[in-house]
Scaffold this motif. Structure first.
Motif, PDB file in Angstrom:
ATOM      1  N   THR A   1       6.756   3.848  -5.876  1.00  0.00           N
ATOM      2  CA  THR A   1       5.831   3.185  -4.953  1.00  0.00           C
ATOM      3  C   THR A   1       5.347   4.158  -3.875  1.00  0.00           C
ATOM      4  OG1 THR A   1       7.705   2.444  -3.603  1.00  0.00           O
ATOM      5  CG2 THR A   1       6.864   0.908  -5.254  1.00  0.00           C
ATOM      6  N   ALA A   2       4.181   3.881  -3.346  1.00  0.00           N
ATOM      7  CA  ALA A   2       3.625   4.696  -2.254  1.00  0.00           C
ATOM      8  C   ALA A   2       2.565   3.876  -1.530  1.00  0.00           C
ATOM      9  CB  ALA A   2       3.014   5.979  -2.797  1.00  0.00           C
ATOM     10  N   ASN A   3       2.438   4.114  -0.251  1.00  0.00           N
ATOM     11  CA  ASN A   3       1.395   3.413   0.507  1.00  0.00           C
ATOM     12  C   ASN A   3       0.087   4.184   0.481  1.00  0.00           C
ATOM     13  OD1 ASN A   3       3.919   2.125   1.595  1.00  0.00           O
ATOM     14  ND2 ASN A   3       2.362   1.002   2.760  1.00  0.00           N
ATOM     15  N   ARG A   4      -1.000   3.454   0.514  1.00  0.00           N
ATOM     16  CA  ARG A   4      -2.316   4.094   0.584  1.00  0.00           C
ATOM     17  C   ARG A   4      -2.550   4.693   1.959  1.00  0.00           C
ATOM     18  NH1 ARG A   4      -6.394   3.308   3.197  1.00  0.00           N
ATOM     19  NH2 ARG A   4      -5.547   1.373   4.043  1.00  0.00           N
ATOM     20  N   GLY A   5      -2.171   3.917   3.015  1.00  0.00           N
ATOM     21  CA  GLY A   5      -2.430   4.352   4.383  1.00  0.00           C
ATOM     22  C   GLY A   5      -1.145   4.665   5.123  1.00  0.00           C
ATOM     23  N   ASN A   6      -1.137   4.411   6.421  1.00  0.00           N
ATOM     24  CA  ASN A   6       0.057   4.667   7.235  1.00  0.00           C
ATOM     25  C   ASN A   6       0.966   3.448   7.187  1.00  0.00           C
ATOM     26  OD1 ASN A   6      -2.490   5.901   9.049  1.00  0.00           O
ATOM     27  ND2 ASN A   6      -0.821   7.270   8.566  1.00  0.00           N
TER      28      ASN A   6
ATOM     29  N   GLY B   1       6.375  -2.519   5.757  1.00  0.00           N
ATOM     30  CA  GLY B   1       6.087  -1.954   4.442  1.00  0.00           C
ATOM     31  C   GLY B   1       4.605  -1.943   4.136  1.00  0.00           C
ATOM     32  N   LEU B   2       3.822  -2.737   4.864  1.00  0.00           N
ATOM     33  CA  LEU B   2       2.366  -2.722   4.682  1.00  0.00           C
ATOM     34  C   LEU B   2       1.770  -1.528   5.406  1.00  0.00           C
ATOM     35  CD1 LEU B   2       1.500  -6.468   5.336  1.00  0.00           C
ATOM     36  CD2 LEU B   2       1.573  -5.308   3.125  1.00  0.00           C
ATOM     37  N   CYS B   3       0.579  -1.129   4.978  1.00  0.00           N
ATOM     38  CA  CYS B   3      -0.146  -0.114   5.743  1.00  0.00           C
ATOM     39  C   CYS B   3      -0.634  -0.757   7.046  1.00  0.00           C
ATOM     40  CB  CYS B   3      -1.356   0.377   4.957  1.00  0.00           C
ATOM     41  SG  CYS B   3      -0.942   1.122   3.381  1.00  0.00           S
ATOM     42  N   THR B   4      -0.872   0.079   8.036  1.00  0.00           N
ATOM     43  CA  THR B   4      -1.402  -0.472   9.276  1.00  0.00           C
ATOM     44  C   THR B   4      -2.789  -1.088   9.046  1.00  0.00           C
ATOM     45  OG1 THR B   4      -2.155   1.760   9.790  1.00  0.00           O
ATOM     46  CG2 THR B   4      -0.125   1.027  10.863  1.00  0.00           C
ATOM     47  N   LEU B   5      -3.463  -0.656   8.008  1.00  0.00           N
ATOM     48  CA  LEU B   5      -4.729  -1.279   7.614  1.00  0.00           C
ATOM     49  C   LEU B   5      -4.616  -1.634   6.132  1.00  0.00           C
ATOM     50  CD1 LEU B   5      -7.702  -1.878   8.582  1.00  0.00           C
ATOM     51  CD2 LEU B   5      -8.305   0.218   7.359  1.00  0.00           C
ATOM     52  N   CYS B   6      -4.291  -2.876   5.862  1.00  0.00           N
ATOM     53  CA  CYS B   6      -4.159  -3.304   4.464  1.00  0.00           C
ATOM     54  C   CYS B   6      -5.502  -3.819   3.984  1.00  0.00           C
ATOM     55  CB  CYS B   6      -3.097  -4.402   4.356  1.00  0.00           C
ATOM     56  SG  CYS B   6      -2.877  -4.977   2.667  1.00  0.00           S
ATOM     57  N   LEU B   7      -6.047  -3.136   3.011  1.00  0.00           N
ATOM     58  CA  LEU B   7      -7.397  -3.442   2.554  1.00  0.00           C
ATOM     59  C   LEU B   7      -7.389  -4.405   1.369  1.00  0.00           C
ATOM     60  CD1 LEU B   7      -8.818   0.196   2.582  1.00  0.00           C
ATOM     61  CD2 LEU B   7      -9.326  -1.620   4.229  1.00  0.00           C
ATOM     62  N   ALA B   8      -8.286  -5.374   1.412  1.00  0.00           N
ATOM     63  CA  ALA B   8      -8.397  -6.309   0.292  1.00  0.00           C
ATOM     64  C   ALA B   8      -8.814  -5.581  -0.977  1.00  0.00           C
ATOM     65  CB  ALA B   8      -9.407  -7.404   0.634  1.00  0.00           C
ATOM     66  N   SER B   9      -9.499  -4.478  -0.796  1.00  0.00           N
ATOM     67  CA  SER B   9     -10.009  -3.747  -1.964  1.00  0.00           C
ATOM     68  C   SER B   9      -8.979  -2.769  -2.534  1.00  0.00           C
ATOM     69  CB  SER B   9     -11.257  -2.962  -1.555  1.00  0.00           C
ATOM     70  OG  SER B   9     -10.922  -2.045  -0.512  1.00  0.00           O
ATOM     71  N   CYS B  10      -7.820  -2.667  -1.897  1.00  0.00           N
ATOM     72  CA  CYS B  10      -6.854  -1.625  -2.298  1.00  0.00           C
ATOM     73  C   CYS B  10      -6.294  -1.879  -3.689  1.00  0.00           C
ATOM     74  CB  CYS B  10      -5.717  -1.570  -1.275  1.00  0.00           C
ATOM     75  SG  CYS B  10      -4.439  -0.387  -1.750  1.00  0.00           S
ATOM     76  N   LYS B  11      -6.183  -0.831  -4.442  1.00  0.00           N
ATOM     77  CA  LYS B  11      -5.475  -0.906  -5.728  1.00  0.00           C
ATOM     78  C   LYS B  11      -4.233  -0.026  -5.623  1.00  0.00           C
ATOM     79  CE  LYS B  11      -9.449  -1.839  -8.724  1.00  0.00           C
ATOM     80  NZ  LYS B  11     -10.573  -1.699  -7.829  1.00  0.00           N
ATOM     81  N   GLY B  12      -3.651   0.009  -4.425  1.00  0.00           N
ATOM     82  CA  GLY B  12      -2.514   0.883  -4.145  1.00  0.00           C
ATOM     83  C   GLY B  12      -1.258   0.429  -4.869  1.00  0.00           C
ATOM     84  N   ARG B  13      -0.192   1.103  -4.589  1.00  0.00           N
ATOM     85  CA  ARG B  13       1.075   0.746  -5.253  1.00  0.00           C
ATOM     86  C   ARG B  13       2.236   0.765  -4.254  1.00  0.00           C
ATOM     87  NH1 ARG B  13       3.260   5.838  -6.951  1.00  0.00           N
ATOM     88  NH2 ARG B  13       1.735   7.479  -6.659  1.00  0.00           N
ATOM     89  N   CYS B  14       2.019   0.142  -3.104  1.00  0.00           N
ATOM     90  CA  CYS B  14       3.110   0.014  -2.137  1.00  0.00           C
ATOM     91  C   CYS B  14       4.131  -0.991  -2.659  1.00  0.00           C
ATOM     92  CB  CYS B  14       2.562  -0.433  -0.784  1.00  0.00           C
ATOM     93  SG  CYS B  14       1.823  -2.069  -0.818  1.00  0.00           S
ATOM     94  N   GLU B  15       5.298  -1.050  -2.007  1.00  0.00           N
ATOM     95  CA  GLU B  15       6.353  -1.959  -2.465  1.00  0.00           C
ATOM     96  C   GLU B  15       5.874  -3.410  -2.436  1.00  0.00           C
ATOM     97  OE1 GLU B  15      10.005  -1.337  -0.352  1.00  0.00           O
ATOM     98  OE2 GLU B  15      10.021   0.808  -0.765  1.00  0.00           O
ATOM     99  N   THR B  16       5.118  -3.770  -1.383  1.00  0.00           N
ATOM    100  CA  THR B  16       4.644  -5.153  -1.265  1.00  0.00           C
ATOM    101  C   THR B  16       3.713  -5.489  -2.420  1.00  0.00           C
ATOM    102  OG1 THR B  16       4.700  -4.809   1.118  1.00  0.00           O
ATOM    103  CG2 THR B  16       3.573  -6.787   0.331  1.00  0.00           C
ATOM    104  N   TRP B  17       2.808  -4.561  -2.685  1.00  0.00           N
ATOM    105  CA  TRP B  17       1.796  -4.787  -3.732  1.00  0.00           C
ATOM    106  C   TRP B  17       2.452  -4.890  -5.102  1.00  0.00           C
ATOM    107  CZ3 TRP B  17      -0.367  -2.393  -8.035  1.00  0.00           C
ATOM    108  CH2 TRP B  17      -1.671  -2.759  -8.375  1.00  0.00           C
ATOM    109  N   VAL B  18       3.338  -3.958  -5.416  1.00  0.00           N
ATOM    110  CA  VAL B  18       3.956  -3.967  -6.745  1.00  0.00           C
ATOM    111  C   VAL B  18       4.899  -5.158  -6.898  1.00  0.00           C
ATOM    112  CG1 VAL B  18       5.317  -2.663  -8.416  1.00  0.00           C
ATOM    113  CG2 VAL B  18       3.769  -1.455  -6.874  1.00  0.00           C
TER     114      VAL B  18
HETATM  115  S1  SF4 Z   1      -1.961  -3.135  -0.705  1.00  0.00           S
HETATM  116 FE1  SF4 Z   1      -0.267  -1.872   0.068  1.00  0.00          FE
HETATM  117  S2  SF4 Z   1      -0.988   0.236  -0.210  1.00  0.00           S
HETATM  118 FE2  SF4 Z   1      -2.794  -1.066  -0.340  1.00  0.00          FE
HETATM  119  S3  SF4 Z   1      -3.609  -1.099   1.724  1.00  0.00           S
HETATM  120 FE3  SF4 Z   1      -2.303  -2.904   1.519  1.00  0.00          FE
HETATM  121  S4  SF4 Z   1      -0.306  -2.246   2.283  1.00  0.00           S
HETATM  122 FE4  SF4 Z   1      -1.520  -0.384   1.881  1.00  0.00          FE
END
Ligand code: SF4
Length: 288
Positions: free
Chosen positions: A13-18, A23-40
């Motif tokens: 797992t890894a965050n897209r932002g800070n 566990g969320l990024c300070t800016l969690c984007l609706a468009s993100c296809k990231g792989r943070c712990e919350t998302w996965v």
């Molecule tokens: S889904 Fe996860 S990685 Fe993507 S912006 Fe939100 S917190 Fe960050």
């Protein structure tokens, strides 16, 4: 300043932002296809807790934090005031206190002592596939160095080649292989220890060890497996093997005989089953 590194190689797992503490990024984007712990974990749930490459990896915790206490906060500041364990005619003078003189042999046990050349032992290497795969190198190395090694729980139960019936264990090739490999190089230092949990006790591991190996093997009663956070100790990707483990008395999650689980497995939505062991206990009301 406290930072929360949220990149985890064990989980992939890894965050897209800070990342912030949640566990969320300070800016969690609706468009993100990231792989943070919350998302996965929103997709795979608690299955995220399993380290990736299961069966081909060993994982440890990198949980070090400046807040609170842990082993990382322990510092031993040593001073060389005298010494113990010197031979009778040795002194603490530099001539005697040399590196080759160091003797770290030890022993443990009540009436029967187990002697070790070095004061270490392995963690338990049980029914996980990686433990079986690398057993020889661990066992031979431990025997040659003269320290104890531990065969973890469930080795008999998960072995498809082992034969069990109402009378107990008739044969257990994998347990035998592990014991025999160690004993082949054993020279009186160290020990081969076999853990026995609830399922092993039910299967008759103690009787099998006693009858076949006598006092060459140490038994360790295991209490706590089911107390682990994740519980399921091995993942099985073969539904027939999952059913075999269920028939052997293990808790298998989800139930590989359940129609919905079978349909999900056949459709590819369900890819593996977790095998759990039970938490040992006593029927006493208290410790007194
Ligand atoms: S889904 Fe996860 S990685 Fe993507 S912006 Fe939100 S917190 Fe960050």
């Amino acid at each position: 300043m406290i930072e929360w590194p949220k990149q985890n190689d064990a989980l992939g797992t890894a965050n897209r932002g800070n990342p912030c503490e949640s566990g969320l990024c300070t800016l969690c984007l609706a468009s993100c296809k990231g792989r943070c712990e919350t998302w996965v974990s929103s997709l795979v749930g608690r299955k995220l807790l399993y380290p990736r490459e299961f069966g081909g990896s060993t994982s440890g915790s990198a949980n070090v934090c400046a807040v609170g206490t842990g082993y990382h906060a322990l510092r031993i500041q040593g001073y060389a005031y005298g010494a113990r364990g010197l031979k009778a005619d040795d002194t603490v003078a530099p001539a005697d206190s040399s590196f080759p003189q160091v003797d770290v042999r030890t022993e443990f046990g009540g009436e029967i002592k187990t002697k070790c050349r070095v004061p270490i032992m392995t963690g338990a290497l049980g029914s996980t596939f990686i433990a079986a795969k690398y057993w020889d190198s661990f066992a031979i190395g431990a025997a040659l160095c003269g320290f104890p090694i531990v065969i973890g729980e469930n080795v008999v139960g998960v072995d498809r080649e082992s034969i069990l019936d109402q009378g107990g264990i008739r044969s257990s090739p994998e347990l035998d292989r592990r014991i025999d490999t160690y004993l082949r190089y054993f020279d009186g230092h160290g020990a081969i220890i076999v853990q026995m949990n609830v399922e092993d006790t039910r299967n008759g591991v103690a009787r099998y060890i006693l009858d076949k190996y006598g006092d060459k093997v140490v038994l360790e009663l295991k209490w706590g497996q089911g107390a682990k956070d994740i519980g399921g100790e091995i993942q099985v990707t073969d539904i027939e093997y999952a059913r075999f483990l269920k028939d052997r008395g293990y808790i298998v999650d989800p139930d590989p005989c359940d129609a919905a689980a079978v349909a999900a497995f056949n459709a590819g939505a369900l890819k593996s089953f977790a095998r759990h062991s039970r938490l040992g206990g006593v029927d006493l009301g208290s410790a007194r």
